[in-house]
Design a protein around this motif. Structure first.
Motif, mmCIF file in Angstrom:
data_model
loop_
_atom_site.group_PDB
_atom_site.id
_atom_site.type_symbol
_atom_site.label_atom_id
_atom_site.label_comp_id
_atom_site.label_asym_id
_atom_site.label_seq_id
_atom_site.Cartn_x
_atom_site.Cartn_y
_atom_site.Cartn_z
ATOM 1 N N HIS A 25 -2.931 -86.236 -77.677
ATOM 2 C CA HIS A 25 -3.068 -87.253 -78.710
ATOM 3 C C HIS A 25 -2.090 -88.396 -78.498
ATOM 4 O O HIS A 25 -1.735 -89.086 -79.446
ATOM 5 C CB HIS A 25 -2.871 -86.642 -80.096
ATOM 6 C CG HIS A 25 -4.034 -85.817 -80.524
ATOM 7 N ND1 HIS A 25 -4.389 -84.668 -79.875
ATOM 8 C CD2 HIS A 25 -4.935 -85.982 -81.499
ATOM 9 C CE1 HIS A 25 -5.451 -84.165 -80.454
ATOM 10 N NE2 HIS A 25 -5.805 -84.933 -81.430
ATOM 11 N N VAL A 59 0.514 -82.705 -78.430
ATOM 12 C CA VAL A 59 1.299 -83.937 -78.285
ATOM 13 C C VAL A 59 0.825 -84.733 -77.068
ATOM 14 O O VAL A 59 0.721 -85.965 -77.107
ATOM 15 C CB VAL A 59 2.802 -83.603 -78.178
ATOM 16 C CG1 VAL A 59 3.595 -84.836 -77.832
ATOM 17 C CG2 VAL A 59 3.305 -83.041 -79.470
ATOM 18 N N PHE A 86 5.438 -87.689 -71.649
ATOM 19 C CA PHE A 86 6.843 -87.314 -71.495
ATOM 20 C C PHE A 86 7.309 -86.325 -72.558
ATOM 21 O O PHE A 86 7.777 -85.227 -72.211
ATOM 22 C CB PHE A 86 7.718 -88.567 -71.466
ATOM 23 C CG PHE A 86 7.588 -89.357 -70.213
ATOM 24 C CD1 PHE A 86 8.168 -88.923 -69.036
ATOM 25 C CD2 PHE A 86 6.866 -90.522 -70.178
ATOM 26 C CE1 PHE A 86 8.034 -89.632 -67.865
ATOM 27 C CE2 PHE A 86 6.724 -91.244 -69.018
ATOM 28 C CZ PHE A 86 7.316 -90.797 -67.850
ATOM 29 N N PRO A 87 7.195 -86.623 -73.858
ATOM 30 C CA PRO A 87 7.644 -85.618 -74.837
ATOM 31 C C PRO A 87 6.816 -84.348 -74.810
ATOM 32 O O PRO A 87 7.363 -83.248 -74.959
ATOM 33 C CB PRO A 87 7.518 -86.341 -76.181
ATOM 34 C CG PRO A 87 6.653 -87.477 -75.945
ATOM 35 C CD PRO A 87 6.776 -87.871 -74.522
ATOM 36 N N SER A 122 -1.388 -90.911 -81.780
ATOM 37 C CA SER A 122 -0.227 -90.685 -82.631
ATOM 38 C C SER A 122 0.997 -90.648 -81.728
ATOM 39 O O SER A 122 0.853 -90.659 -80.515
ATOM 40 C CB SER A 122 -0.396 -89.367 -83.394
ATOM 41 O OG SER A 122 -0.463 -88.303 -82.487
ATOM 42 N N PRO A 123 2.209 -90.620 -82.296
ATOM 43 C CA PRO A 123 3.393 -90.594 -81.431
ATOM 44 C C PRO A 123 3.334 -89.434 -80.454
ATOM 45 O O PRO A 123 2.919 -88.337 -80.809
ATOM 46 C CB PRO A 123 4.552 -90.439 -82.409
ATOM 47 C CG PRO A 123 4.039 -90.746 -83.710
ATOM 48 C CD PRO A 123 2.583 -90.695 -83.696
ATOM 49 N N GLY A 124 3.768 -89.678 -79.247
ATOM 50 C CA GLY A 124 3.724 -88.604 -78.256
ATOM 51 C C GLY A 124 3.309 -89.157 -76.926
ATOM 52 O O GLY A 124 3.557 -90.304 -76.617
#
Lengths: 87, 111, 83, 166, 118, 229
Positions: F119, F116, F128-129, F123-125
């Motif tokens: 990338h 995460v 922070f996450p 892509s989303p991420g």
């Protein structure tokens, strides 16, 4: 995927989600609510995948993957709390 | 409509039906252990069928969907087991309709 | 057609979310309130995804599902028996 | 380090497979990064993810593993049919009880697999494992001698696993 | 009223309702951890409002690839991304201050906490 | 009771004010201002396909640095306050299955968190996450044991190292291109591959390491502090 089939899927998933949500709100004991939360998160993971499918972008699957990993941790933490493991 | 398409429809629909059944089971079952029967088995197979069916519509997604499926199958019984153990250990949470309870006896014997 | 389904999904999720938020504030035991707040954060994640914000949805899922819940549970364990 | 080597190798392979299915591409940069990250992660967790998978390379153990997975899948579908026809009745038929059974497997991994499989198969949930005893919740207690029925059910899983873990 | 309008405004109503419920909880609850929970609810609602302010129906997520041409506004999403992580840190701070105060006063009731009065 | 009703009246009045202020607002169809600018030129400016990461790390990088500082001070305050509570946790031990699962799964979760983080521009991420996912692997280790964590000093070192990296990457842009946190000190590359978008992946790694170590430090100090009396 035809529209009728899509509506059937939405109704079934939404119905299951709503019933377990009712148990989450009404549940008599804390463990009942925890089981309902577990069910809710799994059904919602399916719903997130369905939304990603409707948008047609495979990168949205990451959201469902993160959710399935971390909801397991959340339910495990609740179970460990009820067991006396988070003091 | 090819065979693959029909198969995908059938599998996805079955998965959604099983997920609905799991919600109904969690709503209707009387005590926490029986709720867990519906909440674990039905959601596991329901998620497996539903995600696999959606993967049949779009075969390039199958590896990632398999990863989600694998994770659900591995972790769902563990969280359910932890909740069951917590429900049995906490006196105020334990249901009182058990006909046999060997675990309570073995705990009582220890002390 | 698609838009109708999305509207229905967002309205259903929103209503469930608001009911759960009220329930979290009026329910008797604090542990139940924490579990219900976990559900509110889950619905927020779904709404973020419906609003075309996958980054925010992924962050909300990773924070709200486990970490926030654990922090509250641990705080409840430290405070002790008094509700 | 040398003792863990088979575990680390098999963990790296599995982690690399996970990485490939996450990225869904075969770009060279992705593959190099994936190899580096998966080997580093496998070393950092000391190969605890899979244990020694290399022992599955012998044919009879591999066949036993495949047989176990098939048996498990059939049981899982049966469990759902059971649940399905139970919850749509007007009055749900239940006769719950917690029964003890013995489990002779030594390996921690095998015991976890057995417990999780029992949770996903018809009418049963694992509540606890204490030493060599496993406690199982039945949604509908079997007729006849409860303890021997439960023991037979546990042995049907444990016996198949013994061929793989020994 | 089209489906699009209903979609758009139902999101706004949910977010505003969540903020209102959270503020109501902060004002009226007595247990300090319950107040912290209400605070996180209001926090989530504010994040929803911020993301909604940059949302346009019938557009795609702001990740450009060959199939996507029109996307939603990425700026509010970027702000909310950091806001969520800071929100959980602030909630943790709230919880530990509450724990310390309740240990000093012997109760989780905010009316009994003399240290927090001003 | 009076308290409840007064609170209800106050929030209803507040929401009435808010609703009356948006009554002539209709569904927008076009982007305006900064958002339009970012969506049109974001990929050319930064080389990042994910525009949210482009805004977080490149356009508004200085704000992100400030927010990381806020996060740092909040988590330091949590750790400091928790040291006021005497050590003495006595959690009950987990069952063997939970302990076993907590032993095997963290590897996969850490790998996923690294995916995460790295990338974030594709892509989303992002930092922070991904940092939160890595921290939750640490949390899983804690849920599966009943011991008090011993040395957590390496967490502090990782945290300071990550913060230092963030600052130094910013100054790199200042030295070469005359702008703090300019992300094009490395070539932008072709958008869509992992080695592109300048130093965005490196800054994501720094943010991820910082978030992960801070949240893990908070968990460790929670575990050390004593339970209910």
């Amino acid at each position: 995927m035809s529209n009728t089939f899509l509506i059937i899927l939405f109704v079934l998933i939404g119905g299951g989600l709503f019933l377990s949500f009712l148990r989450l709100i009404l549940g008599r004991k804390a463990t009942d609510r925890a089981v309902a939360l577990d069910t809710t998160t799994l059904i919602t993971t399916g719903f997130l995948v369905l939304v990603a499918f409707l948008q047609g972008r495979s990168m949205l699957l990451d959201v469902a993957l993160v959710y399935s990993v971390l909801s397991f941790l959340g339910v495990l933490a609740i179970a460990r709390y009820l067991d006396g493991g988070l003091r | 409509m090819s065979f693959m398409n029909i198969l995908a429809h059938v599998v996805t629909g079955l998965g959604a039906l099983v997920l609905f059944a799991s919600g109904l089971g969690v709503f209707r079952m009387p005590d926490v252990f029986n709720k867990m029967h519906a909440g674990t088995k039905a959601t596991t197979l329901g998620s497996v069928l539903f995600l696999f069916g959606l993967g049949l519509f779009e075969p390039s997604w199958l590896p990632k969907l398999f990863l989600i499926i694998l994770f659900i199958v591995l972790t769902n019984p563990v969280s359910s087991h932890a909740l069951a153990r917590a429900a049995h250990n906490e006196p105020s949470e334990k249901p009182d309709n058990l006909i046999i309870d060997d675990l309570e006896e073995s705990k009582g014997g220890d002390q | 057609m698609n838009m109708t389904l999305l509207a229905a999904a967002s309205m259903g999720t929103g209503i469930m979310m608001l009911v759960a938020a009220v329930a979290a504030l009026v329910v008797k035991k604090l542990i139940s309130a924490i579990i219900i707040v976990g559900f509110v954060s889950l619905s927020a994640s779904v709404l973020f995804l419906l609003m075309d914000a996958p980054d925010v949805a992924i962050t909300e899922a990773s924070i709200g599902a486990a970490i926030s819940t654990v922090i509250f549970l641990w705080g409840r364990g430290k405070i002790g028996g008094q509700e | 380090m040398t003792k863990n080597l088979p575990s680390i190798v098999s963990s790296s392979i599995v982690l690399f497979g996970i990485w490939l299915s996450l990225t869904l591409t075969f770009d060279l940069q992705e593959i190099i990064l994936g190899v580096v990250v998966s080997v580093l992660t496998a070393v950092a967790v000391k190969g605890a993810l899979t244990g020694n998978l290399l022992r599955l390379l012998s044919p009879e153990k591999f066949l036993a593993a495949v047989g176990y997975v098939m048996f498990f899948l059939v049981q899982m579908v049966k469990a759902n049919i059971d649940i399905f026809f139970r919850i749509f009745r007007p009055v749900i038929p239940i006769r719950p009880g917690i029964v003890r059974a013995n489990i002779t497997l030594k390996s921690e991994r095998a015991r976890a697999i057995v417990a999780n499989s029992i949770t996903l198969t018809p009418g049963t949930i694992t509540i606890d494992i204490i030493d060599d005893e496993i406690f199982i919740h039945w949604v509908f207690l079997p007729s006849g001698d409860v303890h021997s029925e439960t023991q037979a059910m546990v042995d049907s899983f444990a016996g198949r696993l013994e061929k793989i873990f020994e | 009223m089209t489906a699009e309008t209903m979609f758009y405004w139902s999101l706004a109503a949910t977010a505003l309702g969540l903020v209102v419920i959270g503020i109501w909880g902060v004002l009226t609850r007595k247990n300090i951890l319950r107040i912290a929970l209400a605070f996180t609810l209001a926090d989530t609602g504010v994040n929803l409002i911020l993301v909604w302010s940059g949302f346009l129906p019938n557009r795609a997520a702001p990740i450009i690839d060959s199939s996507v041409t029109t996307v939603v506004d990425p700026l509010p999403q970027a702000l909310v991304l950091t806001s969520i992580v800071i929100g959980v840190a602030v909630a943790a701070l709230f919880v530990v201050v509450g724990v310390l105060a309740s240990r000093k006063s012997g109760s989780a009731d905010v009316r009994r906490m003399k240290e927090l009065r001003w | 009771m009076i308290r409840t009703i007064v609170g209800l009246v106050i929030v209803l009045a507040l929401s009435a004010i808010v609703i009356s202020s948006v009554s002539d607002y209709s569904v927008p169809s076009e982007l305006i201002g900064a958002g339009l600018n970012y969506t049109e030129q974001g990929v050319d400016d930064t080389g990042s396909v994910n525009l949210v990461t482009a805004v977080v790390v490149a356009y508004r990088g200085l704000d992100t640095l400030g927010e990381v500082v806020v996060l740092f001070s909040a988590s330091t305050a949590v750790v400091l306050i928790l040291t006021l509570i005497p050590i003495g946790a006595n959690p009950t031990p987990p069952s063997s299955i939970v302990a076993f699962t907590a032993g095997i799964l963290p590897g996969a979760i850490v790998l996923f968190g690294i995916y995460v983080i790295t990338h974030g521009h594709l892509s989303p991420g992002g930092g922070f996450p991904g940092g939160a996912v890595v921290a939750s692997a640490f949390l899983l280790v804690m849920l599966g044991s009943n011991t008090i964590p011993g040395k957590t000093k390496f967490l502090t070192s990782i945290e300071s190292l990550a913060g230092l990296t963030f600052g130094l990457l910013g100054f790199w842009g200042m030295l070469t291109l005359g702008q703090f946190l300019n992300n094009l000190v490395l070539p932008a590359g072709s958008p869509g591959r992992i080695l592109s978008a300048g130093i965005i992946p490196l800054i994501s790694l720094a943010i991820g390491a910082k978030v992960a170590s801070e949240l893990s430090g908070v968990f460790a100090s929670y575990r050390k502090a004593g339970g209910e009396e």
